[in-house]
Write an enzyme that holds these catalytic residues in place. Sequence first.
Site, PDB file in Angstrom:
ATOM      1  N   THR A 188       0.836  -1.203   0.000  1.00 41.84           N
ATOM      2  CA  THR A 188       0.000   0.000   0.000  1.00 41.84           C
ATOM      3  C   THR A 188       0.869   1.250   0.000  1.00 41.84           C
ATOM      4  O   THR A 188       0.626   2.206  -0.743  1.00 41.84           O
ATOM      5  CB  THR A 188      -0.934   0.005   1.223  1.00 41.84           C
ATOM      6  N   GLN A 193      -6.210  -1.909  -2.468  1.00 41.17           N
ATOM      7  CA  GLN A 193      -5.470  -0.699  -2.101  1.00 41.17           C
ATOM      8  C   GLN A 193      -4.656  -0.185  -3.291  1.00 41.17           C
ATOM      9  O   GLN A 193      -3.828  -0.911  -3.859  1.00 41.17           O
ATOM     10  CB  GLN A 193      -4.520  -0.975  -0.935  1.00 41.17           C
ATOM     11  N   GLN A 241     -10.170   2.408  -3.661  1.00 45.72           N
ATOM     12  CA  GLN A 241      -9.780   2.122  -2.282  1.00 45.72           C
ATOM     13  C   GLN A 241      -8.434   2.780  -1.982  1.00 45.72           C
ATOM     14  O   GLN A 241      -7.474   2.649  -2.738  1.00 45.72           O
ATOM     15  CB  GLN A 241      -9.681   0.607  -2.054  1.00 45.72           C
ATOM     16  N   ASP A 242      -8.395   3.526  -0.853  1.00 48.59           N
ATOM     17  CA  ASP A 242      -7.146   4.144  -0.375  1.00 48.59           C
ATOM     18  C   ASP A 242      -6.618   5.207  -1.337  1.00 48.59           C
ATOM     19  O   ASP A 242      -5.421   5.235  -1.653  1.00 48.59           O
ATOM     20  CB  ASP A 242      -6.069   3.083  -0.145  1.00 48.59           C
ATOM     21  N   ASP A 286     -12.288   3.462   2.541  1.00 49.75           N
ATOM     22  CA  ASP A 286     -11.210   4.117   3.305  1.00 49.75           C
ATOM     23  C   ASP A 286     -10.422   5.093   2.434  1.00 49.75           C
ATOM     24  O   ASP A 286      -9.183   5.130   2.473  1.00 49.75           O
ATOM     25  CB  ASP A 286     -10.255   3.070   3.884  1.00 49.75           C
ATOM     26  N   ARG A 319     -14.339   4.663   9.747  1.00 48.10           N
ATOM     27  CA  ARG A 319     -14.248   3.498  10.627  1.00 48.10           C
ATOM     28  C   ARG A 319     -12.853   3.479  11.253  1.00 48.10           C
ATOM     29  O   ARG A 319     -11.891   3.999  10.677  1.00 48.10           O
ATOM     30  CB  ARG A 319     -14.535   2.202   9.873  1.00 48.10           C
ATOM     31  N   TRP A 340      -9.473   2.437  11.983  1.00 49.40           N
ATOM     32  CA  TRP A 340      -8.378   1.588  11.530  1.00 49.40           C
ATOM     33  C   TRP A 340      -7.484   1.186  12.700  1.00 49.40           C
ATOM     34  O   TRP A 340      -7.025   0.053  12.786  1.00 49.40           O
ATOM     35  CB  TRP A 340      -7.574   2.348  10.473  1.00 49.40           C
TER      36      TRP A 340
END
Length: 562
Positions: A326, A356, A378-379, A400, A468, A470
């Site tokens: 990531t 990710q 994502q990410d 996220d 949320r 992490w």
Amino acid sequence: MAFNNFPILTLSIFLSLSILASFPLSSLADKPNIPPQKICESTVDPPFCKTLLANQNGTVIDYGRFSVRKSLSQSQKFLNLVLSHLQNKSSLSQTTISALQDCEFLAQQNFEFLSNTHQAANKTSNVLPVSQGEEFQTLLSAVLTNQQTCLEGLNTTSLDQTVVNDLSSTISNDAKIHSVSLALFLKGWVGDNKKQTSSSQNGRNLGFRNGRLPLNMSDKVRARYDSARRHGRKLLQTIDESVTVSNIVIVDQDGSGDFTTINAAISVAPNNSVASNGYFLIFVTEGVYQEYVSIPSKKRYLMMVGDGINRTVITGDHNVVDNFTTFNSATFAVVSQGFLAVNMTFRNTAGPSKHQAVAVRNGADLSTFYSCSFEGYQDTLYTHSMRQFYRECDIYGTVDFIFGNAAVVFQNCNLYPRLPNPGQFNAITAQGRTDPNQNTGTSIHNSTIKAADDLAPNITTVKTYLGRPWKEYSRTVYMQCFMDSLINPSGWHDWSGDFALSTLYYAEFNNTGPGSNTTMRVNWAGYHVINATDAANFTVFNFLDGDSWLTQTGVPYSSGLI
């Protein structure tokens, strides 16, 4: 952010946050011969702290110096351990090698951060001025974040388990030492000397005016800048030219500039500039630049200006499915202090199925993005560490899509959740604070949350949440934002069962729109609907000490609540 089933590096918690806050070690700063058990009461892991300090005696400052010195020593040992494993990389998988290379980079950063902190601790026995206290709390917070990031990269590989186990156990122990150093430095050298402002301090719009960039440059540099602006939209204004530019290079893919690639332009920027010298400006003309850009720490006070969102585009598609970590999947990565980007799009086109896939990873202290767009799934935007500010930016993503452990404020931005993979839900934020003494968190102020075009027809079937947790002390605040109807009435989603629900800090203040109703929000112990006094703690003025550094960028900002 990272894989949902990542093992979480946690520290043993023996005291609640309320106890941590209620026992001010700063009141003991001048008292000699304090026993370790007294000093350690306010640290995250008192038994470990007592063991660490068992043979020491003195004041809070004495204990702090010892702990920081120990942290510095351990950081050097850990870097050497990583390098020793890399020397044998012929026997390792490529995934493990990539994770180790991330760890090497992060360990080198930690040694530098702790060296600077150690020097400061040895020079003074007094509480530091606010700006210096903020700086060193930021560095020590980043040390813990870097350790965690290294561990997460290692946990992406199921191969070479001996290497992973060796490094993981060292990281776990070192993180405890670094946590003690952060706590004692905070109490001994920072104390209660923190800026505070009341909620009545309204925003101060400073810097850019009418969307134009107030650049102060020589006639020669000005002429080159103006000639590079081929599309007739003047950013330059003629009065109050407050942003100093020392030099300029132009990137143009047709060969008419100084360089055809962004990385080539970065390579000629001066090393280790100071703020008083002004910015080295890289003007990137309209075009789609398919390159992976990494700006190292030595390229300080670099300004990058494009021709506009969706006109100057930096794009890539690295992702974890294709064996990137990531951390290393970013299209654009920056760790240089004082970085400023204006009028550009950063993109990762890997898509929702590649998990990710980072568009921008930012670990640059005192960094600013103005009128930029971040596009991914994502990410998308990895606000990894240090102090960051985003103004009038567009951020697109799914799971996220704003994540990391920086101290960051998003102001007057547009957040656009997109359509995820079937069966997935959207979480706008996944904040990664692992220690209650870190000065980190995500503050989203006076921004707008609406569905992207692909999600808009599906908001009744795809759930979208504000965030949320992490990590254990995840901290995110939404203030004075507009939330459209796509936000689920519960507001927030758990990570895994009851993990972090009592230690996180999630808050909302005076938001509007159909998604802002808090009557059906989660009932977690860590969730709060706050008042203006509490919200003021997460403004640019208080959370980033922004008045001390944002004025030099020329970017407009509201110092307090609006």
